[in-house]
Design an enzyme around this catalytic site. Sequence first.
Site, PDB file in Angstrom:
ATOM      1  N   GLU A   3      47.964  30.681  34.181  1.00 17.65           N
ATOM      2  CA  GLU A   3      47.194  30.882  35.411  1.00 17.65           C
ATOM      3  C   GLU A   3      46.910  29.601  36.185  1.00 17.65           C
ATOM      4  O   GLU A   3      45.752  29.156  36.292  1.00 17.65           O
ATOM      5  CB  GLU A   3      45.890  31.625  35.093  1.00 17.65           C
ATOM      6  CG  GLU A   3      46.126  32.991  34.484  1.00 17.65           C
ATOM      7  CD  GLU A   3      44.821  33.776  34.255  1.00 17.65           C
ATOM      8  OE1 GLU A   3      43.733  33.226  34.454  1.00 17.65           O
ATOM      9  OE2 GLU A   3      44.926  34.957  33.873  1.00 17.65           O
TER      10      GLU A   3
ATOM     11  N   GLU B  97      48.784  39.434  30.395  1.00 18.12           N
ATOM     12  CA  GLU B  97      47.356  39.731  30.244  1.00 18.12           C
ATOM     13  C   GLU B  97      46.993  40.894  31.139  1.00 18.12           C
ATOM     14  O   GLU B  97      47.396  40.943  32.307  1.00 18.12           O
ATOM     15  CB  GLU B  97      46.462  38.555  30.671  1.00 18.12           C
ATOM     16  CG  GLU B  97      46.338  37.452  29.683  1.00 18.12           C
ATOM     17  CD  GLU B  97      45.385  36.362  30.157  1.00 18.12           C
ATOM     18  OE1 GLU B  97      44.417  36.652  30.883  1.00 18.12           O
ATOM     19  OE2 GLU B  97      45.642  35.206  29.793  1.00 18.12           O
TER      20      GLU B  97
END
Length: 443
Positions: A167, A352
């Site tokens: 991320e 995720e």
Amino acid sequence: MQFTRADFPDDFIFGAATAAYQIEGHSFGGAGSTHWDTFAATPGNVFGAHDGAVACDHYHRFEADLDLLQSAGMDAYRFSTSWARVLPEGRGQVNEEGLDFYDRLVDAILARGLKPFQTLYHWEMPSALADLGGWTNRDVAQWFGDFTDIIMARIGDRIESVATLNEPWCVSFLSHFLGHHAPGKRDIRATARAMHHVNLAHGEAMARLRARGQKNCGIVLNFEHSQPGNDTPEAQAAAELQDAIYNQWFIGAIAKGSYPQRVLDGFGQHMPKDWQADMELISQPIDWLGVNYYTRNLIVPAPELPWPSINVTADPLPKTDMGWAIFPEGLRNILGRLSKDYVGDMPIYVTENGMAWNDTLTDEGVDDPARTDYINGHVLAVKEAIEAGANMKGFFYWSLLDNYEWAFGYDKRFGIVHVDYETQVRTPKASFHALAQALKTNR
Ligand code: IFM
């Protein structure tokens, strides 16, 4: 659940994800200080000033945690290797205990028939490097490359796949512009630099991985569904800018070697000198893309604010305990868009997806139907993306365990396994059993 394994291609894998600082217990095994330790120790940054010193004590309990994963019928485990555990000062002296820990962890994953999916950086910048500017310092790319070489020399022979970073939007924008994560900066120049250097570090790590002959190298990016908050042209433009910052900046650099012009229009003057020369390294081929998806945001213009002059407005959809709107269609949408506009046939994993819920532990366990519904809706969205042509290869639930949810400390619970932080007792929740049941059905 309304799916079984039979609904997915033979090579599609199911797993669960975690990250080092969130579960291991950073005070164990000779790890060095990270910027999360000091951020958490500064009043007002983290709920209850919680930190990762003990977390889920996974450092000592990883065998039992992996047993749980195996008992759910999962195929793979996504974990991260902490930079500061391996190199307490970020560079220089190696912590042998740290390398030994990851060695044991990988062997234990394999011993249970699980595939190890490693992430090199999941947010614990060593404090000694944060002192030198961390992600705002161009040298971070070389420091990260050196860490990559050291950890891969130890475990690279046994892992199934490796991601450079988790991320980058959070590493750069959330942490240097919005100030919500360590190092808690709110500075547009620092942001522009971090947003470029995190990509540069990805490129450098990829080059090091390739030079070592490492297979299955990729990156994990986060995406949201950015939607106009009303039907005015101004809201449309605001949503497009948010989309460019959040959804296009990183994948555009990696897949196409370019940044979205509307973002450069906003902070181009703060970019590091000669950034254009780095785009070739940044856009070298990757083998797979990891997609983290949780929610949608409704975007409205905020002309009273400086660039990017946008705000998020209230969403009528049901929310998770994080206040995040539940919108599985957004996952289907982004997967289709990524495969059509950016990566084509490249394998894509949902690395995720999950929800925080205010779970209650009773003598009967944890009944969390909302989480089961959330998983079901998002896994079905992945199935639809496959039917529409995306080359989906797997789904990882976030997270195996309740854990340290960064600025929210231990207040938010994402796990399919409940953790009692006083006793460290693990209790699989109803969602864990529901997922295990779905995965038990043979192809
Ligand atoms: O806990 C985080 C994780 O570290 C990165 N992705 C989002 C999760 C939930 O906020």
